[in-house]
Motif scaffolding. Structure first.
Motif, PDB file in Angstrom:
ATOM      1  N   SER A  21     -12.547  11.898 179.920  1.00  0.00           N
ATOM      2  CA  SER A  21     -12.474  10.460 179.728  1.00  0.00           C
ATOM      3  C   SER A  21     -11.269  10.127 178.870  1.00  0.00           C
ATOM      4  CB  SER A  21     -13.757   9.951 179.033  1.00  0.00           C
ATOM      5  OG  SER A  21     -13.627   8.589 178.677  1.00  0.00           O
ATOM      6  N   THR A  22     -10.660   8.974 179.169  1.00  0.00           N
ATOM      7  CA  THR A  22      -9.534   8.529 178.348  1.00  0.00           C
ATOM      8  C   THR A  22      -9.997   7.710 177.156  1.00  0.00           C
ATOM      9  OG1 THR A  22      -9.292   6.579 179.781  1.00  0.00           O
ATOM     10  CG2 THR A  22      -7.957   8.523 180.325  1.00  0.00           C
ATOM     11  N   SER A  23     -11.291   7.397 177.110  1.00  0.00           N
ATOM     12  CA  SER A  23     -11.843   6.647 175.989  1.00  0.00           C
ATOM     13  C   SER A  23     -12.090   7.568 174.806  1.00  0.00           C
ATOM     14  CB  SER A  23     -13.155   5.968 176.396  1.00  0.00           C
ATOM     15  OG  SER A  23     -12.965   5.123 177.501  1.00  0.00           O
ATOM     16  N   THR A  24     -12.058   7.004 173.619  1.00  0.00           N
ATOM     17  CA  THR A  24     -12.320   7.776 172.411  1.00  0.00           C
ATOM     18  C   THR A  24     -13.794   8.165 172.339  1.00  0.00           C
ATOM     19  OG1 THR A  24     -10.573   6.608 171.220  1.00  0.00           O
ATOM     20  CG2 THR A  24     -12.234   7.757 169.889  1.00  0.00           C
ATOM     21  N   VAL A  25     -14.048   9.403 172.019  1.00  0.00           N
ATOM     22  CA  VAL A  25     -15.412   9.908 171.873  1.00  0.00           C
ATOM     23  C   VAL A  25     -15.662  10.188 170.398  1.00  0.00           C
ATOM     24  CG1 VAL A  25     -17.041  11.718 172.507  1.00  0.00           C
ATOM     25  CG2 VAL A  25     -15.370  10.908 174.181  1.00  0.00           C
TER      26      VAL A  25
END
Length: 227
Positions: free
Chosen positions: A25-29
Motif C-alpha cells: 500500500s502507498t498509504s502510511t501504516v
C-alpha cells in the motif's frame, strides 16, 4: 488478530525480533500496539489463511551438513564441481534461469554433469530480483521463467527454491506453495560476499565454525570468487 500458525513459522528458528514488512500500500501504516496474546477475544473474526510454503533452515538428515550453492561466475563452475568430486561431497545447486539459457557460458553442460554425478538442481529465480519489491506479475514471471528454463535445458523440474538475498514475503511463499516448492534458507553463512575478495579469504572458516557451533547444518555458498 492473526494467529501465528498463519505464517508457518518454525519457532525453533525465531530470534528476538519481530518484523513487519512488504506492505502493498502507498498509504502510511501505523501500529499503535503490537502484542502476542494467548487467545483471541470473543467475537473477533480471524482472516482466512493463505497457503504458505515452509522456510527450511536446517538439514533433516542426522549428522549431516548440507551445502547449498547459489549463483556464481560461470568460469568457476567447473572448478567447484571438480572440488566436490574430489572430496566426494554432494551439493544442491540453486540455478538462475537466465544465465542457464545463455549457450555461450557453458553452464548447461556443467549442470548436466552435476546431475549425472548425483547433485541436486534447485532454482534461485530468473534474474536475481529483490522479491518483496516486485509486483505480483513480476513474481509470477520470475518463477515461471526460471522453472521453464531448467525444464527446457536440464530436463528437471526443481522442487526447492532459495530466494535471492534471503528475501521472501507472503506472496512469494503462497505462490511457491501452490507449485509444491519448498524454500531452502540457511543456518550457516560463510559470508563469502565479505571475505571472498579480501586478503584473508580463509576467514570464511570463522563464521562457518561459529554457525556450526550454534547448531547450524545448512550452508549458504556462492561460486563467485576464485580459490
Amino acid at each position: 488478530y492473526i494467529p501465528l500458525s498463519h505464517f508457518a513459522v518454525d519457532l525453533h528458528n525465531v530470534g528476538g525480533a519481530l518484523t513487519f514488512k512488504s506492505f502493498r500500500s502507498t498509504s502510511t501504516v501505523v501500529f499503535t500496539l503490537v502484542e502476542i496474546v494467548p487467545a483471541v477475544p470473543a467475537g473477533i473474526v480471524i482472516p482466512n489463511q493463505f497457503s504458505q510454503t515452509p522456510l527450511i533452515y536446517t538439514c533433516t538428515v542426522p549428522n549431516t551438513i548440507a551445502f547449498g550453492i547459489d549463483d556464481g561466475s560461470p568460469d568457476l563452475a567447473e572448478t567447484v564441481l571438480s572440488i566436490l568430486r574430489n572430496e566426494s561431497v554432494k551439493a544442491t545447486f540453486f540455478v538462475l534461469g537466465l544465465p542457464l539459457l545463455d549457450s555461450s557460458n557453458g553452464l548447461a553442460s556443467i549442470y548436466r554433469q552435476a546431475i549425472a554425478e548425483g547433485h541436486e538442481i534447485a532454482f534461485h529465480s530468473h534474474t536475481h530480483p529483490y522479491f518483496s519489491s516486485a509486483s505480483d506479475a513480476d513474481i509470477d514471471w520470475q518463477l515461471e521463467q526460471s522453472i521453464a528454463a531448467i525444464q527446457q535445458v536440464l530436463n528437471v523440474t526443481p522442487r526447492f527454491f532459495r530466494p535471492p538475498f534471503g528475501n521472501v514475503d507472503a506472496r512469494l511463499r503462497q505462490r511457491l506453495a501452490d507449485r509444491g516448492v519448498k524454500v531452502i534458507m540457511w543456518s550457516i553463512d560463510v559470508q563469502d560476499w565479505l571475505y571472498g575478495t579480501s586478503t584473508n579469504p580463509e576467514m570464511q572458516l570463522s563464521p562457518f565454525n561459529t554457525d556450526l557451533f550454534r547448531g547450524g547444518n545448512l550452508a549458504l555458498l556462492h561460486y563467485l570468487y576464485p580459490p
